[in-house]
Design a protein around this motif. Structure first.
Motif, PDB file in Angstrom:
ATOM      1  N   GLU A  47       0.811  -1.355  -0.113  1.00  0.00           N
ATOM      2  CA  GLU A  47       0.183  -0.019   0.144  1.00  0.00           C
ATOM      3  C   GLU A  47       0.727   1.123  -0.142  1.00  0.00           C
ATOM      4  O   GLU A  47       0.565   2.079  -0.809  1.00  0.00           O
ATOM      5  CB  GLU A  47      -0.919  -0.147   1.282  1.00  0.00           C
ATOM      6  CG  GLU A  47      -2.112  -0.945   1.029  1.00  0.00           C
ATOM      7  CD  GLU A  47      -1.715  -2.486   1.387  1.00  0.00           C
ATOM      8  OE1 GLU A  47      -0.735  -2.573   1.683  1.00  0.00           O
ATOM      9  OE2 GLU A  47      -2.809  -3.228   1.270  1.00  0.00           O
ATOM     10  N   GLU A  48       2.077   1.276   1.020  1.00  0.00           N
ATOM     11  CA  GLU A  48       2.689   2.442   0.889  1.00  0.00           C
ATOM     12  C   GLU A  48       3.538   2.610  -0.424  1.00  0.00           C
ATOM     13  O   GLU A  48       3.667   3.843  -0.930  1.00  0.00           O
ATOM     14  CB  GLU A  48       3.761   2.411   1.962  1.00  0.00           C
ATOM     15  CG  GLU A  48       3.141   2.332   3.452  1.00  0.00           C
ATOM     16  CD  GLU A  48       4.094   2.090   4.658  1.00  0.00           C
ATOM     17  OE1 GLU A  48       3.761   2.478   5.908  1.00  0.00           O
ATOM     18  OE2 GLU A  48       4.972   1.232   4.246  1.00  0.00           O
ATOM     19  N   VAL A  49       3.974   1.533  -0.938  1.00  0.00           N
ATOM     20  CA  VAL A  49       4.700   1.729  -2.253  1.00  0.00           C
ATOM     21  C   VAL A  49       3.776   2.392  -3.357  1.00  0.00           C
ATOM     22  O   VAL A  49       4.156   3.339  -4.054  1.00  0.00           O
ATOM     23  CB  VAL A  49       5.179   0.139  -2.853  1.00  0.00           C
ATOM     24  CG1 VAL A  49       5.976   0.215  -4.126  1.00  0.00           C
ATOM     25  CG2 VAL A  49       6.069  -0.367  -1.860  1.00  0.00           C
ATOM     26  N   GLN A  51       1.168   4.211  -2.841  1.00  0.00           N
ATOM     27  CA  GLN A  51       0.976   5.498  -2.481  1.00  0.00           C
ATOM     28  C   GLN A  51       2.129   6.408  -2.783  1.00  0.00           C
ATOM     29  O   GLN A  51       1.885   7.422  -3.568  1.00  0.00           O
ATOM     30  CB  GLN A  51       0.489   5.640  -0.987  1.00  0.00           C
ATOM     31  CG  GLN A  51      -0.441   6.726  -0.889  1.00  0.00           C
ATOM     32  CD  GLN A  51      -1.852   6.743  -1.283  1.00  0.00           C
ATOM     33  OE1 GLN A  51      -2.035   5.694  -1.660  1.00  0.00           O
ATOM     34  NE2 GLN A  51      -2.236   7.876  -1.698  1.00  0.00           N
ATOM     35  N   ALA A  52       3.183   5.898  -2.625  1.00  0.00           N
ATOM     36  CA  ALA A  52       4.217   6.668  -3.041  1.00  0.00           C
ATOM     37  C   ALA A  52       4.320   6.823  -4.564  1.00  0.00           C
ATOM     38  O   ALA A  52       4.797   7.961  -5.316  1.00  0.00           O
ATOM     39  CB  ALA A  52       5.719   6.023  -2.482  1.00  0.00           C
ATOM     40  N   ILE A  54       2.201   6.966  -6.681  1.00  0.00           N
ATOM     41  CA  ILE A  54       1.229   7.874  -7.242  1.00  0.00           C
ATOM     42  C   ILE A  54       1.548   9.182  -6.920  1.00  0.00           C
ATOM     43  O   ILE A  54       1.603  10.064  -7.785  1.00  0.00           O
ATOM     44  CB  ILE A  54      -0.316   7.391  -6.603  1.00  0.00           C
ATOM     45  CG1 ILE A  54      -0.443   6.128  -7.370  1.00  0.00           C
ATOM     46  CG2 ILE A  54      -1.349   8.694  -6.842  1.00  0.00           C
ATOM     47  CD1 ILE A  54      -1.931   5.779  -7.096  1.00  0.00           C
ATOM     48  N   GLN A  55       1.727   9.640  -5.734  1.00  0.00           N
ATOM     49  CA  GLN A  55       2.345  10.868  -5.158  1.00  0.00           C
ATOM     50  C   GLN A  55       3.502  11.177  -6.184  1.00  0.00           C
ATOM     51  O   GLN A  55       3.639  12.510  -6.522  1.00  0.00           O
ATOM     52  CB  GLN A  55       2.634  11.029  -3.920  1.00  0.00           C
ATOM     53  CG  GLN A  55       1.439  10.900  -3.127  1.00  0.00           C
ATOM     54  CD  GLN A  55       1.759  11.085  -1.581  1.00  0.00           C
ATOM     55  OE1 GLN A  55       2.766  11.546  -1.079  1.00  0.00           O
ATOM     56  NE2 GLN A  55       0.742  11.067  -0.547  1.00  0.00           N
TER      57      GLN A  55
END
Ligand SMILES: Nc1nc2c(ncn2[C@@H]2O[C@H](COP(=O)(O)OP(=O)(O)OP(=O)(O)O)[C@@H](O)[C@H]2O)c(=O)[nH]1
Ligand SMILES: [Mg+2]
Lengths: 135, 319
Positions: A47-49, A51-52, A54-55
């Motif tokens: 999930e963190e990967v 999200q990063a 995309i940002q």
């Protein structure tokens, strides 16, 4: 107007295993090839990967793994990207995995897998040929 | 909804994409920035600069945690240098801030300087506008300070924080001209190490020797922190608040700052556009190459060649 699209890559190491030497080497290789590398470090959840990624609006995610959990972690990243409507981000993997996992991972949407035996200039060439900066 | 509306409504993908387009100099991105401009000017911008490895990203990470606890939304722009050799970059600040990536109230973006001058590029300035328009309450911009870059950040930040570590007093002496001019707050990080008090004193001394600089009434505080241990962070945020109140306390300071900011933004923008539209085109033109050859062969001199090329280009007008 001068337009210079630059390839942006997120190098991430999901999962709980050890050190990030391999990830750092590949990050440096990409930089020297002229890519912009966002390095996000160790121990991340898929999930963190995502999200990063995309940002940071990257074109590719390079996942690094040394032991074990890649069969869950890598496909999960692809799945989450799909959920977010970000399937256009290419996902690659690097690390040590059993030969028989490779076709399975490719089937799960990992575009290419690199092992410690892959020469670094081959990796760069693959990226140049398969990852186009999104426009 | 068009792109500008999506950004104002906080759509993360549109924000991320626009910053990319700005960085890549996609013509359409300028149009969106024009539409966004009326929605900017609300965020408070904090600049954090200092030498490599002093703990800037760790500090930012802790500040974000405290700001979030206060209910504020935060944008982070972490700028790292582009390699002059390959044009690539490793953007590693995110490593320290990764725990915020699932927080919808935080948007973190790594940017490379991509050449040209200094650490705060036109792209960074525009990215600040984008995060501002998307509604972030506070925007923190981290840059690695090497000379000019540190000075650049001031123009875009409301409060500029200079981060130092113990034992850097001597370096500060050397950097004095640049560094002391621009800091609104000084933080001696890694105060768990020996010599923090001495560094505080060294800097205090330098600031006091130069009292006349503080005629607008703000004398930069010098704080100590241990970013990895979350120590001293609240104090930093308090000083930022105080500085903000100071800036907002007088109409004179406010209008002077507004003038300075607009002046700087516009002149930088013009400079950037001239470089991209005029300089880059000249350098990449065939005529530039043939001129080089004529100079080498001794058919002309660089002074004449420069005048000819530039006046020809300017007459034709930029694209
Ligand atoms: N001892 C000690 N180490 C710290 C402190 N704050 C940060 N560090 C460490 O200093 C190293 C660099 O921290 P960063 O936050 O990456 O520093 P930076 O200034 O952002 O570095 P660059 O972006 O590469 O210029 C890390 O290993 C941190 O854990 C502190 O208060 N004390
Ligand atoms: Mg940093």
């Amino acid at each position: 107007m001068n337009q210079k699209r630059k390839i942006r890559i997120l190098v991430a190491k999901p999962g709980l295993d050890g050190h990030d030497r391999g990830a750092r080497i590949i990050a440096r290789t990409y930089r020297d090839a002229g890519f912009e590398v966002v390095y996000s470090g160790l121990h991340q959840t898929p999930e963190e990967v995502v999200q990063a990624a995309i940002q940071e609006d990257v074109d590719m995610i390079g996942l690094s793994s040394l032991a074990g959990a890649h069969m869950y972690l890598f496909p999960r990243v692809v799945e989450l990207l799909h959920e977010k409507g970000a399937d256009d981000i290419v996902v690659c993997g690097g690390g040590i995995f059993p030969e028989e996992d490779i076709p399975k991972l490719k089937k799960a949407g990992i575009k290419e897998l690199f092992t410690p035996g892959t020469p670094l200039d081959k990796v760069v060439k693959w990226v140049e040929e398969n990852v186009k900066p999104r426009g | 909804m068009d792109i500008a509306e999506k950004i104002i409504s906080g759509d993360i993908r549109s924000v991320a994409r626009l910053i990319r387009d700005i960085d890549d100099n996609v013509p359409g991105s300028r149009e969106v920035l024009k539409d966004l401009y009326p929605s900017t000017g609300k965020a408070y911008v904090v600049g954090i600069t200092g030498s490599p490895g002093v703990g800037k990203s760790t500090l930012v990470d802790q500040m974000v945690t405290h700001l979030r606890a206060d209910g504020k939304t935060v944008g982070v722009l972490a700028v790292d240098p582009t390699s002059p050799f390959s044009g690539g970059a490793i953007l590693g600040d995110r490593v320290r801030m990764q725990r915020h990536s699932m927080d919808e109230g935080v948007f973190i973006r790594s940017m490379a300087t991509r050449g040209y001058f200094g650490g705060i590029t036109q792209s960074t300035r525009s990215a600040i506008d984008v995060l501002d328009a998307m509604g972030k309450d506070c925007i923190i911009v981290e840059t690695v300070g090497v000379g000019q870059d540190e000075i650049d950040i001031v123009q875009s930040a409301d409060t500029t924080i200079i981060v130092l570590v113990p034992g850097m007093g001597d370096d500060v002496q050397a950097l004095k001209a640049g560094i002391l001019e621009i800091g609104n707050i000084f933080v001696i990080n890694k105060a768990d190490r020996e010599g923090a008090d001495r560094t505080v004193n060294d800097i205090r001394l330098m600031i006091e020797m130069d009292e006349k600089r503080y005629k607008d009434g703000w004398k930069p505080p010098i704080l100590t922190a241990q970013a990895v241990f979350d120590k001293g962070i609240i104090e930093i945020l308090d000083e930022i608040d105080k500085h903000r109140k100071h800036l907002e306390s007088s109409a004179k300071i406010q209008s002077m700052r507004k003038y300075e900011k607009v002046r700087n933004d516009l002149s930088e923008m013009i400079k950037d556009k001239i470089i991209r539209d005029v300089f880059d085109e000249i350098i990449n033109s065939g005529e530039f190459e043939t001129t080089l050859q004529s100079i080498i062969k001794g058919e002309t001199d660089p002074y004449t060649a420069c005048d000819t090329i530039v006046s020809k280009k300017l007459k034709k007008g930029a694209a």
